[in-house]
Every structure is written in C-alpha cells, then in structure tokens.
Design a protein around this motif. Structure first.
Motif, PDB file in Angstrom:
ATOM      1  N   UNK A   1       0.842  -1.200   0.000  1.00 28.62           N
ATOM      2  CA  UNK A   1       0.000   0.000   0.000  1.00 28.62           C
ATOM      3  C   UNK A   1       0.879   1.253   0.000  1.00 28.62           C
ATOM      4  N   UNK A   2       1.947   1.248   0.790  1.00 36.43           N
ATOM      5  CA  UNK A   2       2.868   2.386   0.844  1.00 36.43           C
ATOM      6  C   UNK A   2       3.489   2.648  -0.531  1.00 36.43           C
ATOM      7  N   UNK A   3       3.947   1.592  -1.198  1.00 35.24           N
ATOM      8  CA  UNK A   3       4.553   1.731  -2.533  1.00 35.24           C
ATOM      9  C   UNK A   3       3.528   2.282  -3.525  1.00 35.24           C
ATOM     10  N   UNK A   4       2.284   1.783  -3.463  1.00 28.27           N
ATOM     11  CA  UNK A   4       1.235   2.306  -4.355  1.00 28.27           C
ATOM     12  C   UNK A   4       1.004   3.789  -4.107  1.00 28.27           C
ATOM     13  N   UNK A   5       0.996   4.203  -2.842  1.00 22.83           N
ATOM     14  CA  UNK A   5       0.788   5.613  -2.525  1.00 22.83           C
ATOM     15  C   UNK A   5       1.930   6.474  -3.046  1.00 22.83           C
ATOM     16  N   UNK A   6       3.148   5.994  -2.914  1.00 23.64           N
ATOM     17  CA  UNK A   6       4.298   6.746  -3.426  1.00 23.64           C
ATOM     18  C   UNK A   6       4.221   6.854  -4.948  1.00 23.64           C
ATOM     19  N   UNK A   7       3.866   5.766  -5.615  1.00 25.29           N
ATOM     20  CA  UNK A   7       3.728   5.806  -7.078  1.00 25.29           C
ATOM     21  C   UNK A   7       2.646   6.791  -7.501  1.00 25.29           C
ATOM     22  N   UNK A   8       1.528   6.804  -6.779  1.00 19.31           N
ATOM     23  CA  UNK A   8       0.447   7.742  -7.081  1.00 19.31           C
ATOM     24  C   UNK A   8       0.911   9.179  -6.880  1.00 19.31           C
ATOM     25  N   UNK A   9       1.648   9.418  -5.799  1.00 16.72           N
ATOM     26  CA  UNK A   9       2.166  10.756  -5.554  1.00 16.72           C
ATOM     27  C   UNK A   9       3.123  11.188  -6.661  1.00 16.72           C
ATOM     28  N   UNK A  10       4.013  10.279  -7.096  1.00 18.46           N
ATOM     29  CA  UNK A  10       4.941  10.598  -8.180  1.00 18.46           C
ATOM     30  C   UNK A  10       4.186  10.928  -9.459  1.00 18.46           C
ATOM     31  N   UNK A  11       3.155  10.144  -9.779  1.00 19.58           N
ATOM     32  CA  UNK A  11       2.367  10.386 -10.990  1.00 19.58           C
ATOM     33  C   UNK A  11       1.636  11.725 -10.901  1.00 19.58           C
ATOM     34  N   UNK A  12       1.125  12.043  -9.728  1.00 21.89           N
ATOM     35  CA  UNK A  12       0.433  13.317  -9.529  1.00 21.89           C
ATOM     36  C   UNK A  12       1.388  14.484  -9.710  1.00 21.89           C
ATOM     37  N   UNK A  13       2.573  14.373  -9.133  1.00 21.80           N
ATOM     38  CA  UNK A  13       3.555  15.446  -9.270  1.00 21.80           C
ATOM     39  C   UNK A  13       4.008  15.619 -10.712  1.00 21.80           C
ATOM     40  N   UNK A  14       4.157  14.504 -11.446  1.00 16.23           N
ATOM     41  CA  UNK A  14       4.540  14.605 -12.861  1.00 16.23           C
ATOM     42  C   UNK A  14       3.448  15.273 -13.689  1.00 16.23           C
ATOM     43  N   UNK A  15       2.183  15.091 -13.283  1.00 14.56           N
ATOM     44  CA  UNK A  15       1.063  15.644 -14.045  1.00 14.56           C
ATOM     45  C   UNK A  15       0.828  17.127 -13.759  1.00 14.56           C
ATOM     46  N   UNK A  16       1.409  17.615 -12.690  1.00 13.18           N
ATOM     47  CA  UNK A  16       1.204  19.022 -12.337  1.00 13.18           C
ATOM     48  C   UNK A  16       1.972  19.932 -13.292  1.00 13.18           C
ATOM     49  N   UNK A  17       1.399  21.088 -13.581  1.00 17.09           N
ATOM     50  CA  UNK A  17       2.118  22.025 -14.449  1.00 17.09           C
ATOM     51  C   UNK A  17       3.349  22.573 -13.739  1.00 17.09           C
ATOM     52  N   UNK A  18       4.373  22.837 -14.517  1.00 12.84           N
ATOM     53  CA  UNK A  18       5.611  23.354 -13.944  1.00 12.84           C
ATOM     54  C   UNK A  18       5.610  24.872 -13.842  1.00 12.84           C
ATOM     55  N   UNK A  19       4.668  25.493 -14.498  1.00 16.39           N
ATOM     56  CA  UNK A  19       4.613  26.949 -14.486  1.00 16.39           C
ATOM     57  C   UNK A  19       4.153  27.451 -13.123  1.00 16.39           C
ATOM     58  N   UNK A  20       4.723  28.551 -12.706  1.00 15.21           N
ATOM     59  CA  UNK A  20       4.310  29.171 -11.443  1.00 15.21           C
ATOM     60  C   UNK A  20       2.960  29.852 -11.632  1.00 15.21           C
ATOM     61  N   UNK A  21       2.227  29.947 -10.558  1.00 16.25           N
ATOM     62  CA  UNK A  21       0.942  30.639 -10.602  1.00 16.25           C
ATOM     63  C   UNK A  21       1.224  32.134 -10.716  1.00 16.25           C
ATOM     64  N   UNK A  22       0.615  32.793 -11.705  1.00 16.62           N
ATOM     65  CA  UNK A  22       0.874  34.227 -11.866  1.00 16.62           C
ATOM     66  C   UNK A  22       0.313  35.003 -10.674  1.00 16.62           C
ATOM     67  N   UNK A  23       1.062  35.995 -10.235  1.00 18.13           N
ATOM     68  CA  UNK A  23       0.647  36.890  -9.156  1.00 18.13           C
ATOM     69  C   UNK A  23       0.286  36.152  -7.872  1.00 18.13           C
ATOM     70  N   UNK A  24       1.079  35.163  -7.504  1.00 25.81           N
ATOM     71  CA  UNK A  24       0.795  34.405  -6.285  1.00 25.81           C
ATOM     72  C   UNK A  24       0.891  35.294  -5.054  1.00 25.81           C
ATOM     73  N   UNK A  25       1.782  36.284  -5.068  1.00 26.40           N
ATOM     74  CA  UNK A  25       1.894  37.202  -3.938  1.00 26.40           C
ATOM     75  C   UNK A  25       0.633  38.058  -3.803  1.00 26.40           C
ATOM     76  N   UNK A  26       0.106  38.501  -4.910  1.00 25.91           N
ATOM     77  CA  UNK A  26      -1.116  39.300  -4.877  1.00 25.91           C
ATOM     78  C   UNK A  26      -2.288  38.470  -4.372  1.00 25.91           C
ATOM     79  N   UNK A  27      -2.348  37.228  -4.787  1.00 27.06           N
ATOM     80  CA  UNK A  27      -3.407  36.332  -4.327  1.00 27.06           C
ATOM     81  C   UNK A  27      -3.299  36.114  -2.823  1.00 27.06           C
ATOM     82  N   UNK A  28      -2.096  35.874  -2.319  1.00 29.37           N
ATOM     83  CA  UNK A  28      -1.891  35.665  -0.885  1.00 29.37           C
ATOM     84  C   UNK A  28      -2.294  36.907  -0.096  1.00 29.37           C
ATOM     85  N   UNK A  29      -1.945  38.070  -0.582  1.00 33.11           N
ATOM     86  CA  UNK A  29      -2.303  39.317   0.094  1.00 33.11           C
ATOM     87  C   UNK A  29      -3.813  39.523   0.107  1.00 33.11           C
ATOM     88  N   UNK A  30      -4.469  39.239  -1.006  1.00 32.12           N
ATOM     89  CA  UNK A  30      -5.933  39.389  -1.076  1.00 32.12           C
ATOM     90  C   UNK A  30      -6.619  38.445  -0.100  1.00 32.12           C
TER      91      UNK A  30
END
Length: 78
Positions: free
Chosen positions: A39-68
């Motif tokens: 189960x632990x290995x499956x969870x790690x594999x799922x996490x790796x797949x999720x991280x690979x699927x995430x966009x590498x671009x930063x969220x624009x204006x993340x500081x402005x969003x945090x301040x708002x």
C-alpha cells in the motif's frame, strides 16, 4: 526478509531503479508478504504520478493572491 522499516528506507531507490539485483529481490520478496508496504509503494507511485502531471509553471501573481486572501481573512475576523 526485510523489516518494514528497511523496506521504507529502500522505497525511493526501488522506485527509481537504483537497487542492485539482490536488493530488488529482497524488496519484492517483502512486498509479496506485506500488505502495508505494498500500500505504501502504491501511494508513493500515485504521488509521483500526480507530481509529474502538475504544471511546472508558477501561478501568476501568487503574492497578490496571498495578500488578497489575508485581507479577506482580516476583514472576516476583526
């Protein structure tokens, strides 16, 4: 046979294909008999797949969003 603690310590190397043939056999032998480590290995594999699927671009204006969001929280909790 490996203990669960030893299995967890080798998990990253196992998933990255960095173990020797003997170590890989020991890990697979442990996984055959240990449901929790499988189960632990499956969870790690799922996490790796999720991280690979995430966009590498930063969220624009993340500081402005945090301040708002902080301002809205201050407004709701005087």
């Amino acid at each position: 046979m490996l203990t669960c603690k030893e299995q967890v310590a080798r998990s990253s190397d196992y998933l990255d294909g960095q173990l020797s043939f003997r170590e890989k056999l020991m890990v697979r032998h442990h996984l055959m008999f240990c449901r929790n480590c499988r189960r632990f290995i499956r969870q790690i594999r799922l996490m790796q797949a999720t991280l690979r699927a995430m966009p590498e671009e930063a969220v624009p204006d993340v500081d402005a969003l945090a301040e708002r969001l902080a301002a809205e929280r201050r407004k709701d909790n005087p």
